[in-house]
Write an enzyme that holds these catalytic residues in place. Structure first.
Site, short mmCIF file in Angstrom:
data_model
loop_
_atom_site.label_atom_id
_atom_site.label_comp_id
_atom_site.label_asym_id
_atom_site.label_seq_id
_atom_site.Cartn_x
_atom_site.Cartn_y
_atom_site.Cartn_z
CG HIS A 162 -8.35 21.47 -57.22
ND1 HIS A 162 -7.11 21.13 -56.96
CD2 HIS A 162 -8.50 22.78 -57.16
CE1 HIS A 162 -6.47 22.16 -56.56
NE2 HIS A 162 -7.42 23.27 -56.73
CD GLU A 168 -5.41 26.43 -57.43
OE1 GLU A 168 -5.97 25.59 -56.77
OE2 GLU A 168 -5.57 27.53 -57.85
CD GLU A 227 -11.01 29.39 -55.50
OE1 GLU A 227 -11.44 29.31 -54.37
OE2 GLU A 227 -10.18 28.30 -55.40
CG ASN A 264 -6.97 30.18 -60.80
OD1 ASN A 264 -6.76 29.55 -61.75
ND2 ASN A 264 -6.74 29.85 -59.40
CG ASP A 297 -5.29 18.37 -56.88
OD1 ASP A 297 -6.53 18.43 -57.37
OD2 ASP A 297 -4.84 19.20 -55.97
#
Ligand code: 9MR
Length: 488
Positions: free
Chosen positions: A244, A272, A167, A208, A274
């Protein structure tokens, strides 16, 4: 996807089967490994491996105490990302004192179940112990290099990949002014990658980030960075798209974006995944979630160089979402009782298996691609909040609506999307100070370049004109970057 079949690495499958058997009744209920969602040979990992890909999950140390979670993880997934156990606050809580116990437990579980490990993460502004931020600037580089070297050396040969820097970007594509950037400037990223490569030359090294899944300012910045690192010969193997997502808002440009990164000569991983929604979950949102999941998996499968997909957590009870986005949840493929949801079946189908009751992958992809605007949302910190006031001026067939959103959270918002519901019959015809899309129903208003930032306590206003067919009421159900707003 890249041809990286690991179907041969199967010694732990017998153990996974044992764990399944040991978990008894709970698992019978979860229909894992048998029944409609997971008939023998149709687990996510089997199907992904048959396509030269993988399907991963995040696991935390406490997850390992749940026989339900571990049985599903071992049976369905072939890659593990430690949720927190390899982060700096766990691995080096004070200068020079390293603790690899929790991370080692995750690695042991992975080995026992023939799963690869995505190491996560070496250099990140968050979950960073305060001693690092308190160092004089001229000591940060040595501390970072020592941390990277010690951790990557400890896990040498045991991790498949590292999220070396996590990040690094702000929403506008500038680099985050964290301890590393402030001390070393842009060069900290190349330095971290080179240091990790020296410690574990075989690990795949990733950068990432979130909100880089679609085309936009932030993903452009990552693209430029990776391009420049490649030109300089800095060791970098891949980019992680955290993914996300908010239900119905997966960027339609996901595949094109994956393609442009792989064209630079790096891999892409969905790291990741979701897909959150207001809870309790509606049937419509669960169906949309299935569409979204299939769209993501199909987008990755379609591009050589997209190596695989990982979900962030096994099931809804393990997800970070409810703690960070009040009123939201149901973000994974397994429900509160670890029953596979429609999203699971849709992924099985996308991977070439036989799902039950899922939409066809081609219909899913086109529906999502055509109806999903590219969001410019950010992941707000805990404690994020907002309030919204909306004023309508209506005439017989039309209206204008002016909306003011106030950031009541403790941190600035950088890049926003205000989602809301328009009453039936209202169709937006033009907007100011925001991009509003689609024209009716569940609508999102996204910031323009000049009003992306809303400081803590600050407000921004935008508006739109709409046609109506008799109902000129104001919009309802406002959420700012996924956080429900109060009226006011
Ligand atoms: O899942 C992690 C959660 O348990 C932690 O509280 C949180 C703290 O920042 O980090 C979560 O994992 C994050 C990941 O490391 C990086 N991308 C965002 C993830 C969700 O916040």
């Amino acid at each position: 996807m890249a041809a990286q079949s690991h179907a041969a690495r199967r010694p732990g499958r017998a153990l996974a089967a044992l764990a399944l058997a040991a978990a008894g009744g709970l698992l019978a209920a979860a229909t894992v490994g048998s029944g409609p969602a997971g008939a023998a040979g149709t687990t996510l990992r089997d199907l992904a491996e048959a396509k030269g890909s993988y399907f991963g999950t995040a696991l935390t140390q406490s997850n390992l105490n749940s026989s339900t979670i571990t049985a599903i993880a071992g049976a369905q997934f072939d890659v593990v990302t430690p949720g927190n156990e390899m982060k700096w606050d766990t691995t080096e809580p004070s200068a020079g004192n390293f603790n690899f116990g929790p991370g080692d437990q995750i690695v042991s579980f992975a080995k026992a179940h023939s799963m690869r490990v995505r190491g996560h993460t070496l250099v990140w502004h968050s979950q960073l112990p305060s001693w690092v931020g308190n160092l004089p600037a001229n000591q940060v580089q040595a501390a970072m290099e020592n941390h990277v070297t010690t951790e990557a050396t400890h896990y040498k040969g045991q991790v498949y990949s590292w999220d070396v820097v996590n990040e690094p970007f702000n929403e506008d594509g500038t680099l985050r002014a964290d301890a590393f950037y402030n001390a070393m400037g842009t060069g900290y990223i190349a330095d971290a990658l080179r240091t990790a490569h020296a410690a574990d030359p075989n690990a795949k090294l990733y950068l990432n980030d979130y909100n880089i899944e679609g085309l936009g300012a932030k993903s452009d910045a990552m693209y430029q960075l990776v391009s420049s690192l490649k030109q300089q010969g800095v060791p970098i193997d891949g980019v992680g798209f955290e993914s996300h997502f908010i239900v119905g808002q997966v960027p339609g440009s996901l595949k094109a974006n994956i393609q442009r990164f792989t064209a630079l000569g790096v891999n892409v991983a969905i790291t990741e995944l979701d897909d959150r929604m207001p809870v309790p979950a509606s049937a419509a949102n669960l169906a949309q979630q299935a569409t979204d999941y299939a769209y993501v998996v199909n987008s990755c499968l379609a591009v050589a160089g997209c190596v695989g997909v990982s979900q962030w957590g096994v099931g809804d009870p393990d997800s970070w979402i409810p703690d960070f986005f009040s009123g939201y949840g149901a973000a994974t493929m397994y429900d509160a009782n670890y029953q596979p949801k429609a999203a699971y079946n849709a992924v099985v189908t996308a991977l070439g298996g036989t799902g039950s009751g899922s939409p066809s992958p081609s219909a899913s992809a086109s529906a999502s691609a055509s109806s999903s605007p590219s969001p410019s949302t950010s992941v707000p910190p805990a404690g994020a909040g907002c309030k919204v006031s909306a004023q309508v001026s209506a005439w017989n067939t039309g209206l204008t609506e002016n909306i003011t959103v106030t950031n009541t959270g403790a941190s600035a918002v950088n890049g926003w999307r205000l989602a809301f519901t328009l009453p039936g019959g209202q169709t937006v015809t033009n907007a100011w100070n925001a991009t509003v899309s689609p024209a009716g129903g569940q609508v999102g208003a996204s910031n323009l370049a000049y009003n992306a930032a809303i400081p803590a306590g600050g407000s921004t206003s935008f508006g739109f004109q709409a046609d109506h067919t008799g109902n000129a009421a104001a919009a309802t159900g406002f959420t700012l970057n996924g956080v429900a707003c109060s009226a006011g």
